[in-house]
Design a protein around this motif. Structure first.
Motif, PDB file in Angstrom:
ATOM      1  N   UNK A 512      20.360  33.011  11.163  1.00 18.10           N
ATOM      2  CA  UNK A 512      20.688  34.423  11.348  1.00 18.10           C
ATOM      3  C   UNK A 512      21.258  34.683  12.742  1.00 18.10           C
ATOM      4  N   UNK A 513      20.923  33.820  13.688  1.00 17.54           N
ATOM      5  CA  UNK A 513      21.474  33.907  15.039  1.00 17.54           C
ATOM      6  C   UNK A 513      22.396  32.714  15.222  1.00 17.54           C
ATOM      7  N   UNK A 514      23.627  32.958  15.559  1.00 14.31           N
ATOM      8  CA  UNK A 514      24.636  31.903  15.553  1.00 14.31           C
ATOM      9  C   UNK A 514      25.286  31.733  16.925  1.00 14.31           C
ATOM     10  N   UNK A 515      24.577  31.138  17.885  1.00 13.90           N
ATOM     11  CA  UNK A 515      25.225  30.878  19.174  1.00 13.90           C
ATOM     12  C   UNK A 515      26.315  29.831  19.018  1.00 13.90           C
ATOM     13  N   UNK A 700      24.427  28.037  35.992  1.00 15.38           N
ATOM     14  CA  UNK A 700      25.797  28.165  36.485  1.00 15.38           C
ATOM     15  C   UNK A 700      26.764  27.321  35.647  1.00 15.38           C
ATOM     16  N   UNK A 701      26.295  26.137  35.209  1.00 14.93           N
ATOM     17  CA  UNK A 701      27.115  25.306  34.320  1.00 14.93           C
ATOM     18  C   UNK A 701      27.451  26.062  33.036  1.00 14.93           C
ATOM     19  N   UNK A 702      26.456  26.746  32.494  1.00 12.65           N
ATOM     20  CA  UNK A 702      26.662  27.511  31.258  1.00 12.65           C
ATOM     21  C   UNK A 702      27.608  28.668  31.513  1.00 12.65           C
ATOM     22  N   UNK A 703      27.417  29.395  32.614  1.00  9.25           N
ATOM     23  CA  UNK A 703      28.242  30.565  32.908  1.00  9.25           C
ATOM     24  C   UNK A 703      29.704  30.174  33.125  1.00  9.25           C
ATOM     25  N   UNK A 704      29.909  29.015  33.728  1.00 11.69           N
ATOM     26  CA  UNK A 704      31.281  28.536  33.928  1.00 11.69           C
ATOM     27  C   UNK A 704      31.977  28.266  32.596  1.00 11.69           C
ATOM     28  N   UNK A 705      31.186  28.119  31.550  1.00 14.77           N
ATOM     29  CA  UNK A 705      31.734  27.771  30.241  1.00 14.77           C
ATOM     30  C   UNK A 705      32.116  28.991  29.420  1.00 14.77           C
ATOM     31  N   UNK A 706      31.991  30.191  30.027  1.00 12.12           N
ATOM     32  CA  UNK A 706      32.365  31.449  29.362  1.00 12.12           C
ATOM     33  C   UNK A 706      31.703  31.561  27.989  1.00 12.12           C
ATOM     34  N   UNK A 707      30.367  31.604  27.981  1.00  8.36           N
ATOM     35  CA  UNK A 707      29.658  31.603  26.701  1.00  8.36           C
ATOM     36  C   UNK A 707      29.670  32.958  26.026  1.00  8.36           C
ATOM     37  N   UNK A 708      29.247  32.956  24.760  1.00  9.61           N
ATOM     38  CA  UNK A 708      28.971  34.208  24.065  1.00  9.61           C
ATOM     39  C   UNK A 708      27.613  34.707  24.544  1.00  9.61           C
ATOM     40  N   UNK A 709      27.112  35.788  23.965  1.00  9.52           N
ATOM     41  CA  UNK A 709      25.913  36.432  24.510  1.00  9.52           C
ATOM     42  C   UNK A 709      24.637  35.619  24.321  1.00  9.52           C
ATOM     43  N   UNK A 728      15.548  30.642  31.043  1.00 14.64           N
ATOM     44  CA  UNK A 728      15.583  31.829  30.184  1.00 14.64           C
ATOM     45  C   UNK A 728      15.675  33.095  31.018  1.00 14.64           C
ATOM     46  N   UNK A 729      14.882  33.157  32.091  1.00 15.21           N
ATOM     47  CA  UNK A 729      14.891  34.341  32.959  1.00 15.21           C
ATOM     48  C   UNK A 729      16.239  34.515  33.643  1.00 15.21           C
ATOM     49  N   UNK A 730      16.802  33.423  34.140  1.00 15.42           N
ATOM     50  CA  UNK A 730      18.079  33.517  34.862  1.00 15.42           C
ATOM     51  C   UNK A 730      19.226  33.844  33.922  1.00 15.42           C
ATOM     52  N   UNK A 731      19.189  33.320  32.727  1.00 14.68           N
ATOM     53  CA  UNK A 731      20.212  33.703  31.750  1.00 14.68           C
ATOM     54  C   UNK A 731      20.140  35.201  31.460  1.00 14.68           C
ATOM     55  N   UNK A 732      18.902  35.709  31.301  1.00 18.08           N
ATOM     56  CA  UNK A 732      18.733  37.142  31.028  1.00 18.08           C
ATOM     57  C   UNK A 732      19.279  37.999  32.164  1.00 18.08           C
ATOM     58  N   UNK A 733      19.136  37.532  33.387  1.00 15.65           N
ATOM     59  CA  UNK A 733      19.664  38.274  34.540  1.00 15.65           C
ATOM     60  C   UNK A 733      21.180  38.397  34.482  1.00 15.65           C
ATOM     61  N   UNK A 736      22.564  37.165  29.270  1.00 11.08           N
ATOM     62  CA  UNK A 736      22.641  36.134  28.237  1.00 11.08           C
ATOM     63  C   UNK A 736      21.255  35.910  27.628  1.00 11.08           C
ATOM     64  N   UNK A 737      21.217  35.763  26.310  1.00 10.82           N
ATOM     65  CA  UNK A 737      19.950  35.592  25.585  1.00 10.82           C
ATOM     66  C   UNK A 737      19.761  34.123  25.242  1.00 10.82           C
TER      67      UNK A 737
END
Length: 765
Positions: A512-515, A700-709, A728-733, A736-737
């Motif tokens: 149901x959740x499709x990252x 930061x590696x993930x953010x550089x990759x222009x992810x979906x939410x 998890x906390x830093x992604x939420x900041x 990003x979920x």
């Protein structure tokens, strides 16, 4: 306005032999509805008639309050013409051509059966095999389907008159409970010692109530006296001893050759478990659940078991006494017993009486045997909690083989899984069935157990694979077996890269959740470029079988391959060489106070020469090996005696403080540890800063990759609660979920689900 309607419902899933029909009848009576219910091989069919509001309430309550052992996959509902009827009835079962009953999982003893055992006036008072519709063995005793007593290992125990009356009474909680028995008609239990083993026949002098009581009293005396018992449970033998007896624990470790890996313990009650472990509400509920897994919990302030139970870590693995037989081994409600799998480190679980006598003779002082045969061996499950979410570490007893819905079409795929922590998976009818834990495939015995388990599952589902899915690693025994089997069957093979498989595993359990973006962290995975991956950001395409490696941790040389896995200082030396840091700067390697097993000067020189010449060195981006490197640099762990020891001990040494760290690179992070040790900063603070700093770099590696939410977090490194929490906390900041595993393990134990989902998608599309 319609005053009366009639509705037909069909409920599919694990709904046979779990008390679902009596449950439906009770709910229908509660709402004064007329109609009937019955079952076929894969569903319960229901028709109810009454006021629309009552019918709606009934439809919801049937699902919301379903019996403990039921697992509902799907329910269809539509209105049908009214009929003249009164009352609600359970009708005879009917056959459904080509349909197969779903096999239920084993369940811990329920409160009602505990009450029976504890009541001196009950005919099952202190009976070691008490069970009912809501609890007891299921998967482990099933020889074939449909799930009826003649097709279980209880076939040799005909029901006595009293048990049969319960079995045929729809209002009784033992209605159609296939494993039920009592002192008069059920299995028996006896005690052997390694000096006086019996033959394989059931001793004639064990059949009476008095004899069983005497046997169990002797077993309790042995445990109280510091002896080690091999106890036959639901899914196999467990090695048990008094967890507060340091000498007994040390003896068990020495005999089993299990030097450092934490041992699980068993507690009789929530109160006794809470005396040694600091449970959250979620953890305590999981401890008390019908699955009754080993729950990894922080040690409490009143923790008083032997130091040798869980050395070097802050947690202890606790499970409740989940069978009647286990409950009867406790002399006192406050007792704590070690309860670890009965096998040598590299071998599969022992589950047959004769094998126990032979294989465990050098470990156990005594054997508590019974004659209810185990057909499918099943290890204890292991879970840990991140806040209110429970994540499986090993998905086995209590959970396997409950299905995971992955689609709607019927295709049969066999996924052979990984090399370590192996499980395999089979798909049919849009569901994936992940096996119980098999283990590490390094021995012939484990590979034989794997083949037998695959054969059992294929037979139970009456299927032949259309496709076999394997990992790309050329050295995996599972890969070789899968390719050979596919050739033998004349079916194609699909190869799935290891970390892609992890991503698909998370995607398959959370459809149901499709990252589309996944952070995949583990110890070892064969990459598409023939190097060792393990710190990856992957992006899946519109079709999940298409993926791109869009970022990764910096690679470094791993000297000696598997040797570096066993010696974290070699991983550390590879990292130091990459960044031009002198090994002489590592204070923990010069200071004898920082952990045994640190490398000698000659060893450092030899491996440095190996790195300079690139001899027997593999390039890796592994997050697991980076944890090993940090553990050695900080003097926490230089030698590995069990998988992930370095990472576990590093997490255990991490103190919790608010100091932040935002390094610009892995080089900066490693340098920070080196300087911190030189300045004699506390290892606990540096260990925490390593977790926080690495989490920052990964986010930061993930953010550089222009992810979906949403970001999928998968791979065995996510068993680390501190790292997971900080990421998890830093992604939420950053808006990003994080999506994490809840059904199958994030590590290699869940890989087969990802492979199975890949095979399913390949056939569907």
């Amino acid at each position: 306005m319609v005053s009366v309607i009639r509705r037909q419902l069909v409920v599919t899933g694990v709904v046979q032999g779990v008390g679902f029909r009596p449950h439906v009848a009770r709910v229908a009576t509660q709402y004064s509805l007329s109609g009937f219910c019955g079952n076929d091989d894969n569903s319960v069919f229901i028709e109810v008639q009454g006021a629309p509001g009552d019918v709606d309430a009934f439809s919801a309550e049937v699902v919301d309050t379903s019996p403990p052992m039921a697992s509902i996959v799907h329910m269809t509902s539509h209105d049908v013409p009214l009929v003249d009827a009164s009352g609600f009835h359970i009708v005879p079962s009917r056959r459904a051509a080509g349909a197969l009953t779903l096999i239920p999982a084993d369940a811990a003893i329920c409160a009602d059966c505990c009450a029976d055992m504890d009541d001196p006036g009950n005919r099952r008072y202190q009976y070691p095999f008490t069970t009912c519709t809501n609890c007891g063995p299921r998967l482990t005793i099933i020889r074939d389907v449909p799930y009826d007593r003649p097709f279980t290992t209880m076939a040799g125990f005909p029901l006595c008159e009293a048990c049969n009356k319960e079995y045929v009474n729809p209002s009784d909680r033992r209605y159609h409970a296939q494993p039920i028995s009592c002192f008069d008609c059920g299995p028996t239990v006896w005690l052997e010692t390694k000096d006086h083993p019996r033959d394989s026949d059931v001793p004639d002098d064990t059949r009476s109530r008095e004899s069983m009581a005497h046997t169990l009293a002797q077993a309790r005396e042995m445990l109280a006296g510091g002896k080690i018992l091999a106890v036959k449970g639901i899914g196999g033998f467990t090695l048990m001893c008094d967890a507060r007896n340091e000498e007994a624990v040390d003896t068990l470790r020495r005999r089993k050759n299990r030097l450092g890996k934490p041992l699980a313990v068993m507690a009789m009650t929530r109160t006794s478990a809470s005396s040694i472990a600091d449970f959250s509400e979620t953890q305590l509920a999981t401890f008390s659940s019908r699955e009754a897994p080993i729950v990894i919990v922080p040690k409490s302030a009143t923790y008083d078991v032997a130091e040798g139970v869980a050395p070097g870590v802050n947690d202890v693995g606790v499970m409740k006494a989940y069978t009647p037989l286990h409950r009867l081994l406790f002399d006192d409600d406050n007792d704590i017993l070690v309860a670890t799998s009965a096998n040598w480190s590299t071998l599969p679980l022992t589950y047959c009486n004769d094998d126990a006598r032979k294989d465990l003779a050098d470990i156990a002082d005594g054997f508590l045997m019974h004659n209810r045969e185990i057909h499918v061996p099943v290890e204890d499950s292991v879970v840990l909690a991140h806040g209110d979410q429970v994540s499986p570490i090993r998905r086995s007893r209590g959970y396997a083989p409950l299905p995971v819905v992955i689609g709607q079409k019927d295709h049969c795929v066999l996924a052979v899984g990984a090399e370590l922590k192996n499980t395999f998976a089979l798909t049919r009818d849009g569901m994936a069935f992940v096996s119980a834990h098999i283990g590490d495939m390094g021995s012939l015995e484990t590979r034989s157990a794997f083949e037998k388990s695959v054969s059992q599952m294929l037979g139970a589902h009456r299927r032949t694979p259309e496709l076999i899915v394997v990992d790309k690693h050329p050295g995996y025994a599972t890969r070789g077996w899968g390719i050979a089997t596919a050739e033998e069957l004349g079916v194609p093979v699909l190869e799935i890269q290891h970390h892609h498989g992890h991503a698909l595993s998370l995607l398959g359990e959370s459809r149901e959740e499709q990252p589309s973006t996944f952070l995949v962290l583990d110890g070892t995975g064969y990459g598409d470029d023939q190097t060792i991956w393990g710190g990856e950001v992957l992006r899946l395409g519109t079709h999940p079988l298409d993926y791109e490696r869009i970022n990764h941790l910096p690679s470094f040389d791993l000297p000696g391959g598997d040797s570096a896995v066993r010696h974290p200082w070699k991983s550390a030396l590879g990292v130091l060489k990459k960044y031009g840091i002198d090994a002489a700067d590592v204070r923990a390697w010069q200071d004898v106070n920082h952990g045994g097993g640190s490398p000698s000067r000659d060893e450092v020189l030899a491996v440095s020469s190996q790195l300079d010449a690139h001899l027997n060195c593999a390039q890796t981006t592994s997050a697991g090996r980076l944890f090993d490197a940090a553990a050695s640099i900080l003097g926490v762990c230089h030698q590995i005696t069990y998988e992930a020891q370095g990472a576990m001990e590093l997490e255990a040494r991490s103190c919790h403080h608010d100091h932040d760290l935002a390094p610009t690179s892995v080089e900066y992070l490693i340098g920070h540890l080196i300087v911190g040790m030189k300045n004699r900063r506390e290892v606990e603070c540096l260990a925490h800063e390593f977790h926080v700093g690495l989490a920052h770099l990964l986010v930061e590696m993930v953010r550089e990759s222009h992810p979906t939410t949403s970001i999928g977090l998968t791979g065995g490194v996510f068993a680390n609660r501190l790292l997971t929490r900080v990421i998890t906390t830093r992604l939420a900041q950053h808006g990003l979920v994080a999506l994490t595993h809840r059904v199958v393990p994030a590590g290699d134990g869940g890989l087969s689900l990802g492979q199975a989902y890949a095979g399913y998608l390949h056939l569907v599309n």
